[in-house]
Design a protein around this motif. Sequence first.
Motif, PDB file in Angstrom:
ATOM      1  N   ALA A   6      25.656  37.276 -16.765  1.00 27.70           N
ATOM      2  CA  ALA A   6      25.477  37.836 -15.422  1.00 27.70           C
ATOM      3  C   ALA A   6      26.406  37.182 -14.405  1.00 27.70           C
ATOM      4  CB  ALA A   6      24.023  37.673 -14.981  1.00 27.70           C
ATOM      5  N   GLY A   7      27.195  36.193 -14.839  1.00 30.31           N
ATOM      6  CA  GLY A   7      28.111  35.504 -13.934  1.00 30.31           C
ATOM      7  C   GLY A   7      27.481  34.361 -13.173  1.00 30.31           C
ATOM      8  N   GLU A   8      26.252  33.994 -13.535  1.00 32.07           N
ATOM      9  CA  GLU A   8      25.603  32.847 -12.890  1.00 32.07           C
ATOM     10  C   GLU A   8      26.203  31.567 -13.453  1.00 32.07           C
ATOM     11  OE1 GLU A   8      21.186  34.657 -12.146  1.00 32.07           O
ATOM     12  OE2 GLU A   8      21.698  34.029 -14.188  1.00 32.07           O
ATOM     13  N   VAL A   9      26.418  30.586 -12.567  1.00 36.81           N
ATOM     14  CA  VAL A   9      27.129  29.364 -12.941  1.00 36.81           C
ATOM     15  C   VAL A   9      26.246  28.150 -12.686  1.00 36.81           C
ATOM     16  CG1 VAL A   9      29.168  27.963 -12.454  1.00 36.81           C
ATOM     17  CG2 VAL A   9      29.319  30.447 -12.334  1.00 36.81           C
ATOM     18  N   LEU A  10      26.296  27.204 -13.622  1.00 35.78           N
ATOM     19  CA  LEU A  10      25.621  25.929 -13.471  1.00 35.78           C
ATOM     20  C   LEU A  10      26.655  24.837 -13.680  1.00 35.78           C
ATOM     21  CD1 LEU A  10      22.964  24.329 -13.142  1.00 35.78           C
ATOM     22  CD2 LEU A  10      22.746  24.418 -15.632  1.00 35.78           C
ATOM     23  N   GLY A  11      26.826  23.971 -12.691  1.00 36.30           N
ATOM     24  CA  GLY A  11      27.806  22.896 -12.794  1.00 36.30           C
ATOM     25  C   GLY A  11      29.161  23.306 -12.263  1.00 36.30           C
ATOM     26  N   SER A  12      30.117  22.394 -12.381  1.00 38.47           N
ATOM     27  CA  SER A  12      31.477  22.660 -11.915  1.00 38.47           C
ATOM     28  C   SER A  12      32.467  21.859 -12.744  1.00 38.47           C
ATOM     29  CB  SER A  12      31.614  22.312 -10.434  1.00 38.47           C
ATOM     30  OG  SER A  12      31.509  20.921 -10.256  1.00 38.47           O
ATOM     31  N   LEU A  13      33.741  22.161 -12.531  1.00 40.43           N
ATOM     32  CA  LEU A  13      34.799  21.473 -13.270  1.00 40.43           C
ATOM     33  C   LEU A  13      35.672  20.617 -12.374  1.00 40.43           C
ATOM     34  CD1 LEU A  13      35.917  24.436 -15.501  1.00 40.43           C
ATOM     35  CD2 LEU A  13      34.677  22.411 -16.226  1.00 40.43           C
ATOM     36  N   SER A  14      36.088  21.191 -11.267  1.00 37.79           N
ATOM     37  CA  SER A  14      37.105  20.522 -10.462  1.00 37.79           C
ATOM     38  C   SER A  14      36.784  20.537  -8.980  1.00 37.79           C
ATOM     39  CB  SER A  14      38.452  21.205 -10.679  1.00 37.79           C
ATOM     40  OG  SER A  14      38.382  22.534 -10.186  1.00 37.79           O
ATOM     41  N   GLY A  15      35.608  20.931  -8.639  1.00 36.88           N
ATOM     42  CA  GLY A  15      35.267  21.010  -7.232  1.00 36.88           C
ATOM     43  C   GLY A  15      35.797  22.264  -6.563  1.00 36.88           C
ATOM     44  N   GLY A  16      36.233  23.258  -7.324  1.00 33.57           N
ATOM     45  CA  GLY A  16      36.569  24.528  -6.728  1.00 33.57           C
ATOM     46  C   GLY A  16      37.935  25.099  -7.010  1.00 33.57           C
ATOM     47  N   CYS A  17      38.932  24.289  -7.351  1.00 37.34           N
ATOM     48  CA  CYS A  17      40.282  24.857  -7.416  1.00 37.34           C
ATOM     49  C   CYS A  17      40.554  25.692  -8.663  1.00 37.34           C
ATOM     50  CB  CYS A  17      41.340  23.769  -7.246  1.00 37.34           C
ATOM     51  SG  CYS A  17      41.400  22.557  -8.557  1.00 37.34           S
ATOM     52  N   VAL A  18      39.799  25.538  -9.733  1.00 40.03           N
ATOM     53  CA  VAL A  18      40.009  26.379 -10.916  1.00 40.03           C
ATOM     54  C   VAL A  18      38.758  27.154 -11.313  1.00 40.03           C
ATOM     55  CG1 VAL A  18      41.811  24.882 -11.822  1.00 40.03           C
ATOM     56  CG2 VAL A  18      39.480  24.558 -12.593  1.00 40.03           C
ATOM     57  N   GLU A  19      37.697  27.003 -10.568  1.00 40.29           N
ATOM     58  CA  GLU A  19      36.416  27.589 -10.939  1.00 40.29           C
ATOM     59  C   GLU A  19      36.493  29.105 -11.147  1.00 40.29           C
ATOM     60  OE1 GLU A  19      35.387  23.760 -10.433  1.00 40.29           O
ATOM     61  OE2 GLU A  19      34.036  25.192 -11.312  1.00 40.29           O
ATOM     62  N   GLY A  20      37.097  29.817 -10.223  1.00 40.25           N
ATOM     63  CA  GLY A  20      37.150  31.272 -10.312  1.00 40.25           C
ATOM     64  C   GLY A  20      37.836  31.758 -11.575  1.00 40.25           C
ATOM     65  N   ALA A  21      38.952  31.153 -11.922  1.00 43.29           N
ATOM     66  CA  ALA A  21      39.677  31.552 -13.127  1.00 43.29           C
ATOM     67  C   ALA A  21      38.867  31.252 -14.379  1.00 43.29           C
ATOM     68  CB  ALA A  21      41.028  30.846 -13.179  1.00 43.29           C
ATOM     69  N   VAL A  22      38.198  30.101 -14.403  1.00 42.55           N
ATOM     70  CA  VAL A  22      37.401  29.731 -15.575  1.00 42.55           C
ATOM     71  C   VAL A  22      36.201  30.671 -15.724  1.00 42.55           C
ATOM     72  CG1 VAL A  22      35.988  27.926 -16.625  1.00 42.55           C
ATOM     73  CG2 VAL A  22      38.169  27.335 -15.552  1.00 42.55           C
ATOM     74  N   ILE A  23      35.574  31.016 -14.630  1.00 45.54           N
ATOM     75  CA  ILE A  23      34.439  31.947 -14.693  1.00 45.54           C
ATOM     76  C   ILE A  23      34.890  33.300 -15.236  1.00 45.54           C
ATOM     77  CG2 ILE A  23      32.780  33.258 -13.298  1.00 45.54           C
ATOM     78  CD1 ILE A  23      32.690  30.695 -11.459  1.00 45.54           C
ATOM     79  N   ALA A  24      36.010  33.801 -14.764  1.00 48.46           N
ATOM     80  CA  ALA A  24      36.520  35.085 -15.247  1.00 48.46           C
ATOM     81  C   ALA A  24      36.803  35.033 -16.745  1.00 48.46           C
ATOM     82  CB  ALA A  24      37.780  35.473 -14.474  1.00 48.46           C
ATOM     83  N   ASP A  25      37.441  33.962 -17.194  1.00 50.89           N
ATOM     84  CA  ASP A  25      37.719  33.829 -18.622  1.00 50.89           C
ATOM     85  C   ASP A  25      36.436  33.642 -19.417  1.00 50.89           C
ATOM     86  OD1 ASP A  25      40.699  33.633 -19.671  1.00 50.89           O
ATOM     87  OD2 ASP A  25      40.693  32.908 -17.611  1.00 50.89           O
ATOM     88  N   ALA A  26      35.476  32.915 -18.868  1.00 48.60           N
ATOM     89  CA  ALA A  26      34.201  32.710 -19.558  1.00 48.60           C
ATOM     90  C   ALA A  26      33.495  34.044 -19.794  1.00 48.60           C
ATOM     91  CB  ALA A  26      33.309  31.766 -18.762  1.00 48.60           C
ATOM     92  N   LEU A  27      33.534  34.921 -18.818  1.00 49.36           N
ATOM     93  CA  LEU A  27      32.911  36.232 -18.983  1.00 49.36           C
ATOM     94  C   LEU A  27      33.603  37.038 -20.081  1.00 49.36           C
ATOM     95  CD1 LEU A  27      32.215  37.086 -15.246  1.00 49.36           C
ATOM     96  CD2 LEU A  27      30.526  36.438 -16.994  1.00 49.36           C
ATOM     97  N   ASP A  28      34.928  36.920 -20.176  1.00 55.24           N
ATOM     98  CA  ASP A  28      35.665  37.583 -21.256  1.00 55.24           C
ATOM     99  C   ASP A  28      35.276  36.995 -22.614  1.00 55.24           C
ATOM    100  OD1 ASP A  28      36.995  39.211 -19.455  1.00 55.24           O
ATOM    101  OD2 ASP A  28      38.820  37.978 -19.430  1.00 55.24           O
ATOM    102  N   VAL A  29      35.158  35.673 -22.679  1.00 54.58           N
ATOM    103  CA  VAL A  29      34.790  35.008 -23.928  1.00 54.58           C
ATOM    104  C   VAL A  29      33.377  35.412 -24.347  1.00 54.58           C
ATOM    105  CG1 VAL A  29      34.278  32.758 -24.963  1.00 54.58           C
ATOM    106  CG2 VAL A  29      36.392  33.082 -23.685  1.00 54.58           C
ATOM    107  N   ILE A  30      32.470  35.522 -23.395  1.00 55.11           N
ATOM    108  CA  ILE A  30      31.113  35.965 -23.707  1.00 55.11           C
ATOM    109  C   ILE A  30      31.165  37.363 -24.327  1.00 55.11           C
ATOM    110  CG2 ILE A  30      28.917  36.698 -22.699  1.00 55.11           C
ATOM    111  CD1 ILE A  30      29.301  34.377 -20.646  1.00 55.11           C
TER     112      ILE A  30
END
Length: 66
Positions: A6-30
Amino acid sequence: MAVNAAGEVLGSLSGGCVEGAVIADALDVIAEGQPRLLEFGVADETAWRAGLSCGGRIRVFVERID
Protein backbone atom coordinates in the motif's frame (compact mmCIF):
# COMPACT_ATOMS: atom_id res chain seq x y z
CA MET A 1 13.21 0.58 6.13
CA ALA A 2 10.08 -1.43 5.36
CA VAL A 3 7.50 -0.67 2.67
CA ASN A 4 4.25 -2.55 2.16
CA ALA A 5 2.19 -2.96 -1.02
CA ALA A 6 0.00 0.00 0.00
CA GLY A 7 3.08 2.26 0.06
CA GLU A 8 3.13 2.60 3.84
CA VAL A 9 6.66 3.09 5.17
CA LEU A 10 8.28 2.24 8.49
CA GLY A 11 11.75 3.62 9.18
CA SER A 12 14.13 5.54 6.95
CA LEU A 13 17.46 5.26 5.19
CA SER A 14 19.03 8.64 4.78
CA GLY A 15 16.75 11.18 6.36
CA GLY A 16 14.95 11.94 3.12
CA CYS A 17 17.28 12.37 0.17
CA VAL A 18 16.78 8.90 -1.37
CA GLU A 19 13.57 7.79 0.30
CA GLY A 20 11.24 8.50 -2.63
CA ALA A 21 13.31 6.54 -5.13
CA VAL A 22 13.69 3.59 -2.77
CA ILE A 23 9.95 3.50 -2.06
CA ALA A 24 9.16 3.49 -5.78
CA ASP A 25 11.61 0.65 -6.41
CA ALA A 26 10.33 -1.24 -3.36
CA LEU A 27 6.81 -1.17 -4.78
CA ASP A 28 8.13 -2.57 -8.07
CA VAL A 29 10.02 -5.31 -6.21
CA ILE A 30 6.88 -6.21 -4.26
CA ALA A 31 4.95 -6.54 -7.52
CA GLU A 32 7.65 -8.35 -9.52
CA GLY A 33 9.41 -10.35 -6.81
CA GLN A 34 12.89 -9.68 -8.19
CA PRO A 35 15.35 -8.06 -5.75
CA ARG A 36 17.39 -5.02 -6.77
CA LEU A 37 20.57 -3.31 -5.66
CA LEU A 38 20.19 0.46 -5.86
CA GLU A 39 23.10 2.87 -5.70
CA PHE A 40 23.00 6.60 -5.04
CA GLY A 41 25.85 9.04 -4.79
CA VAL A 42 26.88 12.64 -4.85
CA ALA A 43 30.33 14.20 -4.90
CA ASP A 44 31.43 16.14 -1.84
CA GLU A 45 31.78 19.27 -3.99
CA THR A 46 28.14 19.22 -5.12
CA ALA A 47 26.51 17.82 -1.98
CA TRP A 48 25.64 21.21 -0.50
CA ARG A 49 23.79 22.25 -3.67
CA ALA A 50 21.76 19.03 -3.45
CA GLY A 51 20.74 19.86 0.12
CA LEU A 52 23.13 17.42 1.76
CA SER A 53 25.70 18.20 4.43
CA CYS A 54 28.23 15.81 2.86
CA GLY A 55 28.73 13.68 -0.21
CA GLY A 56 29.17 9.95 -0.42
CA ARG A 57 27.54 6.84 -1.72
CA ILE A 58 24.81 4.57 -0.45
CA ARG A 59 23.83 1.12 -1.71
CA VAL A 60 20.40 -0.22 -0.86
CA PHE A 61 19.39 -3.84 -1.38
CA VAL A 62 15.65 -4.14 -1.89
CA GLU A 63 13.93 -7.50 -1.57
CA ARG A 64 10.42 -8.76 -1.01
CA ILE A 65 9.71 -10.59 2.22
CA ASP A 66 6.67 -12.82 2.15
